[in-house]
Write a protein that holds these residues in place. Structure first.
Motif: not given
Length: 998
Positions: A498-508
């Motif tokens: 979920n940390l990785l998922a949040l990271g990629f989500l925030w790249t937008a």
């Protein structure tokens, strides 16, 4: 019992739709001619969309055409491909590929690793089936009518397929009719409509309410009356119904059922208006009509309403336990009342969705829950028991239906089981909106069954689906909830996930915010002894740094990942990481080393048959190996064993074979950048258009496609078109959020503004995008500095421009230092020319010319020649200036032949003319030349002989010169006249009245 007259109250003709019928008839004619058409039929519920469809079906049947129809119902938004499965049940589509399609629809691979490839395979196979590409079926049926009704209830996967299908019907004798309620448009349907509008693919047909006159015509038709309806009654009916044909019928049926309208003396009479019990809503009209049906029929109707607009006879019988004959009798009663209709031997349908909704709304909540449980248990037994069948729509549709019914029944354990199953099936079929609905039900059920657990897996799954549709807030909430739950139970893998998922989500949204999540994920990954997981984390974080325009930091992460994977001998992981290393090396400016890494990656991928990574490596190898807009300020690799065309073509072919649309779009955009840089404009524009079509749903890939257009237009001098393309790109780049992409776009935008003479706007943009502290390491950084030096040249600061050039040269990677940088040598020559340092300017320009000619980089070559022409004019070297001017004309003639539109050809001619030295006042001899369009006396002789059909050898013999001299004269004639062949020379000669002695 229902009134015997109700069954006659269906309007036998279409009222008030002449214009719409005529429009559809025109589309039918075009479709019959082999030009596929799409019609969008919209309007409110009950407005007559289905009746209009019925009329068009009648016309197609008269033409001998083939008809296929798929219907959407209220629950279908979570039933994957429900209307398509409905369509395929039609015997007309019992084609060789139909069974394969049904299997793909109902049983997607369980261990599916790449939903994108599965979807492309499914879409292509399904399109082949519907368009009869596999056989001569289309010849036997010259016209095909495909209908999909009520798309406001369609699932996302169906709508995505329809978007795919609309791009492939142009050359087929097909009319595709799509109906929807204009006041119930879902986001996915809105996206499909926007696609069709953007491409101008569809004809929109909106159905308005009936006028009062048309209502009068409809009432008279229903009751077979010739005289007009009394105005007070007509006004009341029209006002209450608001001209809705379905409501008009329902009101009149209710009045007949109540005895307020009755037959008398062979005609129809009614009670006085004040005594009429006129229903004021559809629900009231339906309730008044079912008041007189038998108790058994009403109970059956309520059960059917709970099941949905469409219901199965067998499942209904299993719930009621009725004798088949009794149940048939009750259904016949409902058919006579015109509440339901027979679809097939086993399937029955409410005549209108509003009818079903009115009956369902009449039930109390407790009644609904009990009935939903009965329906769920019956479907469960009917489907998973001894009579197991997938005919009802496949496993996905059944699990979605069970999830819905058990959720509404508050049977939480079963609701959790089936909702989780349906959510996973929707995820595998890449139907994120359906997945969200199912996971939401599963989450509520899970909290009811296990109230003290966090259910991080369900929240993470719903977050992925929300991210897929661009719902940032929902995805963020779900990932953060899943992260907190995982931390509570110390589920470290889920926490990392979920940390990785949040990271990629925030790249937008925010690369700084994303960085915090990535770094925390990396710390967590290092804390556990899982080398492969750590390597994958390093690669993902490294790729983030690359998009943040920090390729050196990316290389550090990829190098560590590569070492871990080599320790575990994970060959597939090694290949993927090498590709990432090559890409980061390329964007760090070291093209020679990047080329070597790509060659190593390609070899390993071929050995492992790892096609996905092979595509990426082949593409970048093709780009590195040739001139390219993106690395204009970097040294060009040597042309030893240059294979750019071969590797680029192979990458493209692999994408097509794998049906990998988005990657194909990316490959095409890169190839457009490459081909444009060397003047292969026909191919470049073809690639760019195809990339734009394929990239329709991805902002990242749309940026690449639009950027290709902007660069091509800038290259040929079509500055207004370039500005329009880059404006679209800027908006998309902001959505993507990656610094590297924004810098590419900003650099291109600044160069377009400079070319348009908008120097203040360009300066403002560059101050923001490229302040003095900006390094000169990566291609996008260097392109921003290239824009700065172009601005300094354009605004009269050649010394400042030359200083920027010297800094750019000094920051070339050591491995590249000895290689040529012709795209920098040209502005260096321009700056030196402006500073009147003529010898040094000529040296720079001649070096650049040699390299550009070697690489056949024609757009760069003509600019160099134009600058040399200006240099020689400044030195009063007239012959040399004229030779360079002629060379420019020759190159421009070649490039013009590559442009697909006359407006673009004119733009390039004008752009070239603006770069050449201004002509001097002509001498008398020159004026004489211009009488024959600038040709010398010798060129006129050559043109005259060529017009007589003589070969070069024959002309050389006649004029006592060499054949090579004649070839040179012919080239000059073509360039000066702006022609491309000898036939045009002959026409020109005839227009001038030239003779052999002329």
């Amino acid at each position: 019992m229902p009134s015997p007259y109700i069954q006659s109250l269906l309007c036998p003709v279409l009222i008030g739709r002449d214009a719409q019928v005529a429009a559809l008839a025109r589309l039918l004619d075009q479709a019959r001619a082999g030009h596929g058409q799409i019609a969008l039929i919209s309007g409110e519920a009950g407005i007559g969309k289905s009746r209009l469809i019925t009329e068009i079906k009648r016309q197609v049947q008269q033409m001998g055409g083939q008809i296929g129809a798929g219907f959407c119902f209220e629950l279908d938004s979570t039933y994957l491909y429900a209307p398509i499965l409905d369509l395929l049940r039609n015997a007309a589509f019992a084609a060789p590929l139909a069974d394969e399609v049904r299997t793909l629809l109902t049983e997607p691979p369980r261990n599916l690793e790449d939903p994108e490839q599965y979807r492309r395979r499914l879409f292509d196979t399904l399109a082949n089936t519907l368009l009869n590409r596999h056989s001569s079926h289309a010849t036997r049926h010259p016209l095909l009518l495909l209908i999909f009704e009520d798309l406001h209830w369609a699932d996302d996967a169906t709508l995505e397929f329809l978007g795919f299908l609309t791009r492939h019907i142009v050359e087929y004798p097909l009319l595709l009719l799509l109906t929807y309620r204009s006041d119930e448009i879902t986001p996915a349907l809105m996206h499909l409509l926007a696609q069709l509008d953007r491409r101008r693919l569809a004809t929109e047909i909106a159905l308005p309410p009936l006028t009062e006159r048309e209502t009068d015509q409809m009432v008279r038709t229903l009751f077979q009356q010739n005289k007009p309806i009394r105005s007070d009654f007509l006004y009341t009916i029209h006002s209450l119904s608001e001209g809705n044909p379905f409501f008009i019928e329902e009101m009149l049926k209710a009045l007949v059922a109540a005895g307020d309208i009755f037959q008398s003396g062979g005609g129809w009479e009614r009670k006085p208006l004040a005594q009429l019990h006129i229903p004021r809503t559809v629900q009231a009209a339906v309730q008044s009509r079912i008041a007189d049906v038998s108790t058994g029929a009403r109970r059956l109707l309520q059960l059917a309403a709970v099941m949905g607009r469409q219901f199965d006879f067998g499942v209904l019988q299993q719930i009621t336990g009725m004798d088949e004959a009794i149940q048939i009798g009750l259904i016949k009663e409902l058919i006579e009342t015109q509440l339901v209709s027979e679809t097939t031997a086993n399937i029955f349908t409410f005549r209108h969705a509003l009818t079903r909704q009115a009956i369902y709304n009449e039930l109390l909540q407790r009644e609904r829950s009990a009935l939903h449980q009965l329906v769920g248990e019956a479907i469960e037994q009917h489907t998973w028991g001894a009579t197991h069948t997938t005919d009802a729509g496949g496993e996905a549709a059944v699990s979605a239906s069970l999830a819905y019914h058990f959720y509404e029944a508050q049977q939480w354990e079963k609701a959790l089981h089936y909702a989780q199953m349906a959510g996973e099936q929707a995820r595998r079929a890449d139907a994120p909106r359906a997945a969200i609905v199912h996971y939401t039900r599963a989450i509520e059920a899970a909290h009811s069954v296990y109230p003290h657990q966090g259910h991080h897996a369900l929240y993470h799954a719903r977050g992925q689906a929300a991210e897929r549709i661009g719902d940032f807030d929902q995805a963020r909430f779900d990932y953060e909830t899943a992260l907190a739950a995982a931390r509570t139970v110390q589920a470290h893998h889920a926490e990392w996930q979920n940390l990785l998922a949040l990271g990629f989500l925030w790249t937008a949204r925010s690369y700084a915010q994303a960085d915090g999540y990535f770094q925390t994920a990396l710390v967590l990954a290092r804390a556990h002894d899982e080398p492969v997981a750590l390597a994958r984390t390093l690669n993902r974080v490294g790729n983030w740094y690359l998009n943040a325009d920090a390729p050196q930091t990316a290389l550090t992460h990829h190098a560590e990942a590569l070492a871990l994977l080599r320790q575990t001998n994970d060959q597939a992981g090694i290949a993927e990481t090498l590709d990432l290393v090559g890409t980061a090396t390329y964007y760090s400016g070291d093209l020679t080393r990047a080329k070597a890494i790509y060659q190593e990656t390609i070899g390993l991928c071929r050995k492992l048959e790892q096609r996905t990574t092979l595509v990426s490596a082949l593409l970048l190898a093709a780009v590195v190996d040739a001139p390219n807009y993106l690395h204009d300020t970097l040294p060009w690799p040597t042309r030893e064993n240059e294979t750019s065309d071969d590797t680029g073509a192979e990458a493209l072919a692999l994408c097509t074979t794998m049906q990998w649309r988005l990657r194909e779009a990316f490959v095409l955009a890169y190839l457009a950048w490459r081909d444009g840089s060397r003047g292969a404009y026909t191919q470049a524009f073809t690639h760019a258009r195809r990339a734009l079509l394929l990239a329709d749903e991805s902002e990242f890939h749309l940026v690449a496609a639009h950027l290709a257009f902007a660069l091509l237009y800038l290259d040929i001098g079509a500055f207004d078109a370039a500005q329009q393309a880059i404006a679209t790109t800027q908006h998309l780049a902001k959505q993507v959020g990656a610094l590297m992409i924004r810098r590419f776009v900003d650099a291109t935008q600044a160069r377009i503004l400079i070319a348009q003479g908008q120097y203040a706007e360009a300066e403002s943009l560059l101050h923001s995008a490229c302040p003095p502290t900006t390094p000169m390491e990566t291609p996008p950084q260097r392109l921003l500095w290239l824009a700065w030096l172009e601005w300094r040249l354009a605004t009269g600061d050649p010394a400042g421009a030359f200083a920027v050039i010297e800094k750019l040269r000094a920051t070339v990677p050591l491995t590249e230092a000895a290689n040529a940088i012709p795209a920098l040598w040209l502005p260096a020559g321009e700056a030196l020319l402006a500073l009147r340092r003529y010898t040094q300017a000529e040296e720079q320009l001649q070096r650049a010319r040699t390299v550009a000619a070697t690489y056949e980089a024609l757009p760069l070559l003509w600019r160099i020649d134009a600058t040399l022409a200006n240099l020689y004019r400044s030195q009063r070297r007239s012959d040399a200036a004229e030779a360079m001017t002629t060379a420019v004309h020759v190159t421009i003639t070649q490039l013009i032949a590559q442009l697909p539109e006359e407006s673009l050809r004119d733009a390039l001619r004008g752009h070239a003319a603006s770069c050449l030295p201004a002509p001097k006042r002509p001498t008398p001899r020159q004026r004489a030349k211009r009488a024959v369009d600038g040709l010398t006396a010798r060129e006129v002789e050559v043109a005259t002989l060529a017009a007589q059909g003589l070969t070069n050898l024959e002309i050389a013999t006649a004029l006592s010169v060499t054949e090579r001299t004649v070839e040179s004269h012919i080239s000059n004639i073509l360039a000066k006249l702006g022609y491309t062949n000898r036939t045009q020379i002959a026409t020109w000669a005839a227009s001038k009245g030239l003779t052999l002695t002329g």
